[in-house]
Design an enzyme around this catalytic site. Structure first.
Site, PDB file in Angstrom:
ATOM      1  N   GLY A  77     116.432  48.491  99.057  1.00 46.60           N
ATOM      2  CA  GLY A  77     115.410  49.160  98.136  1.00 46.60           C
ATOM      3  C   GLY A  77     115.282  48.197  96.820  1.00 46.60           C
ATOM      4  O   GLY A  77     113.889  47.871  96.278  1.00 46.60           O
ATOM      5  N   THR A  78     116.114  47.559  96.514  1.00 41.75           N
ATOM      6  CA  THR A  78     116.147  46.687  95.437  1.00 41.75           C
ATOM      7  C   THR A  78     115.418  45.453  95.902  1.00 41.75           C
ATOM      8  O   THR A  78     114.609  44.789  94.892  1.00 41.75           O
ATOM      9  CB  THR A  78     117.489  45.909  95.250  1.00 41.75           C
ATOM     10  OG1 THR A  78     118.479  46.913  94.781  1.00 41.75           O
ATOM     11  CG2 THR A  78     117.786  44.849  94.162  1.00 41.75           C
ATOM     12  N   ASN A 158     117.647  58.637  89.811  1.00 44.77           N
ATOM     13  CA  ASN A 158     118.774  58.270  90.483  1.00 44.77           C
ATOM     14  C   ASN A 158     120.172  58.962  89.682  1.00 44.77           C
ATOM     15  O   ASN A 158     120.910  59.385  90.200  1.00 44.77           O
ATOM     16  CB  ASN A 158     119.436  57.046  91.062  1.00 44.77           C
ATOM     17  CG  ASN A 158     119.405  55.906  90.023  1.00 44.77           C
ATOM     18  OD1 ASN A 158     118.219  55.795  88.854  1.00 44.77           O
ATOM     19  ND2 ASN A 158     120.270  55.118  89.535  1.00 44.77           N
ATOM     20  N   SER A 206     114.779  52.705 100.606  1.00 42.60           N
ATOM     21  CA  SER A 206     116.058  52.100 101.115  1.00 42.60           C
ATOM     22  C   SER A 206     116.809  53.057 102.020  1.00 42.60           C
ATOM     23  O   SER A 206     116.979  54.239 102.002  1.00 42.60           O
ATOM     24  CB  SER A 206     117.105  51.980  99.731  1.00 42.60           C
ATOM     25  OG  SER A 206     118.352  51.295 100.127  1.00 42.60           O
ATOM     26  N   CYS A 332     125.360  51.554  91.283  1.00 47.12           N
ATOM     27  CA  CYS A 332     125.222  49.899  90.685  1.00 47.12           C
ATOM     28  C   CYS A 332     125.784  49.539  89.467  1.00 47.12           C
ATOM     29  O   CYS A 332     126.045  48.494  89.123  1.00 47.12           O
ATOM     30  CB  CYS A 332     123.730  49.643  90.905  1.00 47.12           C
ATOM     31  SG  CYS A 332     123.099  50.170  92.320  1.00 47.12           S
TER      32      CYS A 332
END
Length: 390
Positions: A77-78, A158, A206, A332
């Site tokens: 996804g990043t 998130n 993701s 993260c």
């Protein structure tokens, strides 16, 4: 010596990652062993891999309500977020230098934008969110300028689970002829991904957020969207993301996404019931606890709080010792000494934001997991507070 069975962990961190579903593993296995060809090869094994890749494009396109060639497989996804922002910024660098976003985006967005400001001289406007983490479409529209080339607003947050009004934002953005991107990483397993209804031009996913393996993602790019690839090489994915495709990972992602979306309504109903019981129990049994995020417009399995008088890291360690896996927000950014940028943007005082707790539910959670969490959490908080105040 017979190894002792490990006590069952109550896993309440599904926003960080999910286990790979057995049916997903089963679908992937042949592409690690007998069907291991490179999809760019002309021989039979390569063509078998090519067929799997093309079918994967078609399946994701059906779910997103788009054309198969608008689907690009990525490494995460990043990476999808990075490709979207940089790809549009480079393609439209002569059209304008302004991008609009919010202050609660994932670091895959915020750090990429910071680099674009430093390297290309772009300007970024962050439209404020309210105390629930919700951005108003009219505020996005008011921030647009003649030189705005891109708007990026995440689908669901998130850290606090708030769901943004993408359709309304997209309509206002498109009235001005501006490109609209959304980071839909947290939404992939739980919300509709119809890109036509959402009115988005780019969308990032993701796999490991919905029971696919880590290391594989999706970027939807609407046909006609100005885009320059920032990963060059062999020209895979129609030149938009070079690099030999991860066929086992792609097959796993597609299998998991199809299953998540087909079972979405029933799963969400079950998760909402568990989530609401969890939220009610925490607020009732833990003095000084406060729900963060929108009380209604939130992901079905997402419960997030601040708890006065405790530090998040100490709370997470204490819960882990009791067999409960939780988070303070984005995995993260775990271990950071500063409070969440999301909670600060929502106006929470630093002292309160330092006591953030995220409990995110998934397919494997049962009512007894919620009861266990509600039994353990108040005792842990009381113990930590007593230690703090000694």
């Amino acid at each position: 010596m017979i190894a002792e069975a490990r006590p069952r962990i109550v896993y309440l961190d599904h926003s960080a990652t999910t286990c790979v579903h057995p049916s997903v593993v089963e679908a992937m296995v042949p592409y690690f062993s007998v069907e291991y060809g490179n999809p760019s090869s002309v021989h039979t094994l390569g063509q078998h891999a090519r067929q799997a890749l093309e079918q994967s494009h078609r399946t994701v396109a059906e779910i997103l309500n788009c054309a198969p060639r608008e689907v690009v497989f990525t490494g995460s996804g990043t990476e999808s977020d990075n490709l979207a922002l940089r790809g549009v910024a480079l393609a439209r660098r002569r059209d304008g230098r302004h991008i609009v976003t919010t202050p609660i985006e994932h670091h895959a967005i915020t750090h990429s934008l910071e680099q674009l400001v430093q390297t290309l001289g772009l300007e970024v406007t962050e439209v404020p969110v309210d105390a629930n983490g919700l951005v108003q479409p009219e505020a996005i529209a008011a921030a647009l300028r003649p030189d705005t080339i891109l708007v990026s607003v995440m689908y669901a947050n998130n850290e606090v689970g708030t769901i943004q009004p993408l359709t309304e934002i997209g309509a206002l953005v498109h009235e001005r002829g501006i490109i609209f991107h959304t980071d839909a990483v947290q939404a992939g397993g739980y919300l509709s991904l119809d890109v036509q209804a959402l009115q988005v031009d780019l969308l990032s996913l993701s796999g490991h957020k919905f029971h696919a393996p880590k290391g594989v993602g999706v970027l939807y790019i609407r046909r006609g969207t100005p885009y320059v690839s920032t990963i060059t090489g062999g020209g895979q994915e129609d030149g938009r993301r070079s690099g030999t495709e991860n066929i086992p990972g792609i097959v796993g992602l597609v299998t998991a996404l199809r299953q998540a979306q087909s079972e979405r309504d029933a799963k969400n109903e079950r998760l909402r019931a568990l989530r609401d019981h969890l939220i009610g129990g925490v607020l009732e049994r833990v003095p000084g606890s406060q729900l963060t995020g929108h009380p209604e417009r939130r992901l079905p399995g997402h419960a997030s709080f601040t708890i006065d008088g405790v530090e998040a890291d100490a709370l997470l360690l204490a819960l882990d010792l009791e067999g409960i896996a939780a988070s303070s927000g984005s995995a993260c950014a775990s271990g950071a000494a500063e409070p969440s940028h999301v909670l600060k943007a929502m106006g929470l005082p630093r002292a309160r934001a330092m006591g953030a707790l995220r409990l995110s539910l998934g397919d494997d959670n049962q009512p007894e997991d919620i009861e266990r969490a509600l039994e353990v959490l108040p005792k842990v908080v009381e113990r930590l507070r007593a230690f703090t105040y000694v």
